[in-house]
Design a protein around this motif. Structure first.
Motif, PDB file in Angstrom:
ATOM      1  N   LEU A 355       0.832  -1.207   0.000  1.00  0.00           N
ATOM      2  CA  LEU A 355       0.000   0.000   0.000  1.00  0.00           C
ATOM      3  C   LEU A 355       0.867   1.258   0.000  1.00  0.00           C
ATOM      4  O   LEU A 355       0.534   2.254  -0.656  1.00  0.00           O
ATOM      5  CB  LEU A 355      -0.935  -0.002   1.221  1.00  0.00           C
ATOM      6  CG  LEU A 355      -1.926   1.166   1.313  1.00  0.00           C
ATOM      7  CD1 LEU A 355      -2.826   1.221   0.081  1.00  0.00           C
ATOM      8  CD2 LEU A 355      -2.767   1.065   2.584  1.00  0.00           C
ATOM      9  N   LEU A 356       2.001   1.210   0.690  1.00  0.00           N
ATOM     10  CA  LEU A 356       2.935   2.340   0.690  1.00  0.00           C
ATOM     11  C   LEU A 356       3.455   2.605  -0.720  1.00  0.00           C
ATOM     12  O   LEU A 356       3.486   3.752  -1.194  1.00  0.00           O
ATOM     13  CB  LEU A 356       4.103   2.049   1.635  1.00  0.00           C
ATOM     14  CG  LEU A 356       5.302   3.012   1.580  1.00  0.00           C
ATOM     15  CD1 LEU A 356       4.899   4.417   2.017  1.00  0.00           C
ATOM     16  CD2 LEU A 356       6.451   2.501   2.457  1.00  0.00           C
ATOM     17  N   GLU A 357       3.840   1.533  -1.407  1.00  0.00           N
ATOM     18  CA  GLU A 357       4.361   1.662  -2.771  1.00  0.00           C
ATOM     19  C   GLU A 357       3.290   2.217  -3.707  1.00  0.00           C
ATOM     20  O   GLU A 357       3.548   3.130  -4.511  1.00  0.00           O
ATOM     21  CB  GLU A 357       4.841   0.289  -3.259  1.00  0.00           C
ATOM     22  CG  GLU A 357       5.775   0.348  -4.435  1.00  0.00           C
ATOM     23  CD  GLU A 357       6.498  -0.978  -4.653  1.00  0.00           C
ATOM     24  OE1 GLU A 357       7.212  -1.072  -5.666  1.00  0.00           O
ATOM     25  OE2 GLU A 357       6.335  -1.890  -3.834  1.00  0.00           O
ATOM     26  N   LYS A 358       2.076   1.694  -3.573  1.00  0.00           N
ATOM     27  CA  LYS A 358       0.956   2.153  -4.400  1.00  0.00           C
ATOM     28  C   LYS A 358       0.659   3.630  -4.137  1.00  0.00           C
ATOM     29  O   LYS A 358       0.402   4.409  -5.066  1.00  0.00           O
ATOM     30  CB  LYS A 358      -0.270   1.288  -4.103  1.00  0.00           C
ATOM     31  CG  LYS A 358      -1.518   1.670  -4.882  1.00  0.00           C
ATOM     32  CD  LYS A 358      -2.705   0.826  -4.440  1.00  0.00           C
ATOM     33  CE  LYS A 358      -3.996   1.302  -5.103  1.00  0.00           C
ATOM     34  NZ  LYS A 358      -5.178   0.577  -4.563  1.00  0.00           N
ATOM     35  N   THR A 359       0.716   4.031  -2.863  1.00  0.00           N
ATOM     36  CA  THR A 359       0.431   5.417  -2.481  1.00  0.00           C
ATOM     37  C   THR A 359       1.460   6.370  -3.088  1.00  0.00           C
ATOM     38  O   THR A 359       1.113   7.436  -3.601  1.00  0.00           O
ATOM     39  CB  THR A 359       0.419   5.562  -0.949  1.00  0.00           C
ATOM     40  OG1 THR A 359      -0.565   4.673  -0.404  1.00  0.00           O
ATOM     41  CG2 THR A 359       0.097   6.982  -0.526  1.00  0.00           C
TER      42      THR A 359
END
Length: 455
Positions: A355-359
């Protein structure tokens, strides 16, 4: 350091040392959470001084924790550890009569090889009170991992399906019986147990959020009372609410044969939505109204978002909440240069890292470096080079950084604040923006120019 956009997260490991708050501080919130418990910290005077200062509770307040102070005779094996611990536990039973006594091991018990796990069952049989042993020493564990060791030990004490207590199920199913209108019919799904110590109001909020989706929560670990520990076993699904509970997750899967739901953590509106959506997907339930719920929260945060957009932040690493907080702040419009973290379990935090990477990709910002066990000296050099608007750090480095013109926020404050769920997102931003708002006020007085010229 380069801050060019990177396609993937980069992971590094530096010194291998922990620069964190002491893990025995978990006693501060766990003794309040488990209302019928008593915590006995077995350590030296140093541990006692730390607890007395860190917890800020005077002795006449009679908190439900105490210090078993090791002296020279104990360390040199001249005294009988078992007899001393028995005397203390009998006194605790007489004065408080708790449902459980939790022994917290420290660095000293680890160094002198005290066999706490060997003594506990024998003493438990003698005094007829369960004794749970947790090693929360600073040699092996970082700050919040103290809670992880306690919950992992308690997971072994949870009843199995054959020992199921009917009154427990009744209490859970009727927790919100006074709600006038049920949000959604409860769907028939496998048992769900959530693990992680949160204040009772936050437990209620998250339980209600899941109830709106038709999901029933069968229990929490830890429960408010030791006698109400959740039923565990095959077919029971478990999901964590904090990123530092990897040992507990492993114990639940391997020892209790539970199925782990790997989800991002419910910190910030984005994380809370992703957490609920993941649980819904596991139970084949279509989420309802989450997009609108998240959008409304972001709208309510706009006054704070105006302050943080375009600002930069540097996490030195302390409480293992860094990845989740960084992801939320990136979504708020901030740039995160580095995420220092004392310990990283990539398997347990896989969904959060994804989710961090996607954000980062959606917000079109640089991917932060993730540095495990960071070297503080190297970090100070990087902070001097990058000049972030804010450094989130342990207390030891806050004043030196402030003296060098870097605004700071103590990471320990995020540990003790209510930061989980949709409605508590405002509290995170209140903490983050406090030093930024202070700087704005000082700029109006011309004070910051004076400080910078002095530096």
């Amino acid at each position: 350091m380069s801050t060019n956009l990177s396609e993937t997260l980069t992971f590094e490991c530096e010194t291998g040392n922990y620069h964190t708050f002491c893990p025995i501080s978990c006693v501060a919130w766990l003794y309040q959470k488990i209302e019928d418990s008593f915590f006995l910290v077995i350590g030296t005077k140093t541990c006692g001084y730390f607890l007395q200062n860190a917890l800020g509770v005077m002795i006449f307040a009679e908190p439900r924790y105490a210090m078993a102070e090791l002296e020279e005779g104990d360390i040199s094996a001249q005294l009988n550890d078992y007899k001393e611990l028995k005397r203390l536990c009998l006194q605790i039973k007489q004065d408080r009569n708790p449902s459980v006594i939790v022994w917290i091991g420290t660095c000293t018990t680890e160094i002198i090889k005290m066999d706490l796990e060997g003594m506990a069952p024998r003493l438990e049989a003698e005094i007829s009170i369960p004794i749970v042993v947790a090693r929360a020493n600073g040699l092996d564990y970082a700050f919040t991992q103290g809670e992880d060791t306690v919950l992992a030990a308690m997971a072994h004490r949870c009843p199995g399906k054959t020992e199921k207590k009917n009154e427990n199920k009744f209490l859970v199913e009727n927790l919100f019986q006074f709600t006038k209108k049920p949000e959604a019919p409860v769907i028939n799904h496998p048992p769900l147990v959530l693990f992680g110590s949160l204040p009772s109001p936050v437990v209620t909020q998250l339980t209600l959020e899941l109830k709106k989706q038709g999901i029933r929560v069968d229990g929490w670990l830890p429960s408010q009372r030791y006698t109400d520990l959740p039923v565990l076993g095959e077919g029971v699904y478990v999901c964590g609410v904090n990123p530092f509970l990897s040992r507990t997750a492993t114990t639940l899967m391997r020892r209790r044969k539970c199925k782990l739901i790997g989800a991002p953590f419910p910190i910030g509106p984005d994380g809370t939505r992703a957490w609920i959506e993941k649980i819904c997907s596991v139970f084949d339930i279509k989420p309802n109204g989450l997009e609108e719920r998240e959008a409304k929260i972001w709208q309510n945060l706009e006054d704070y978002l105006e302050l943080v957009r375009g600002k930069s932040v540097f996490f030195m690493g302390d409480n293992l909440l860094e990845v989740s907080l960084a992801r939320f702040l990136i979504r708020c419009g901030m740039i995160v240069y580095e995420i220092g973290i004392p310990y990283m379990d990539k398997r347990f935090q896989a969904a959060e890292l994804s989710l961090l990477e996607k954000t980062c990709q959606e917000m079109d910002v640089p991917m932060p470096r993730i540095v495990e066990k960071p070297d503080n000296y190297n970090q100070i050099q990087r902070i001097r080079e990058l000049q972030p608007d804010l450094a989130i750090t342990g207390m030891a480095h806050a004043n030196p950084l402030e003296a060098r013109g870097i605004s700071t926020k103590w990471s320990v404050e995020f540990t003790f604040a209510q930061i989980h769920g949709f409605s508590n997102s405002r509290d995170i931003l209140e903490l983050v923006t406090r030093p930024l708002r202070r700087n704005q006020s000082l700029e109006g007085l011309g004070w910051t120019k004076l400080v910078k010229s002095a530096l």
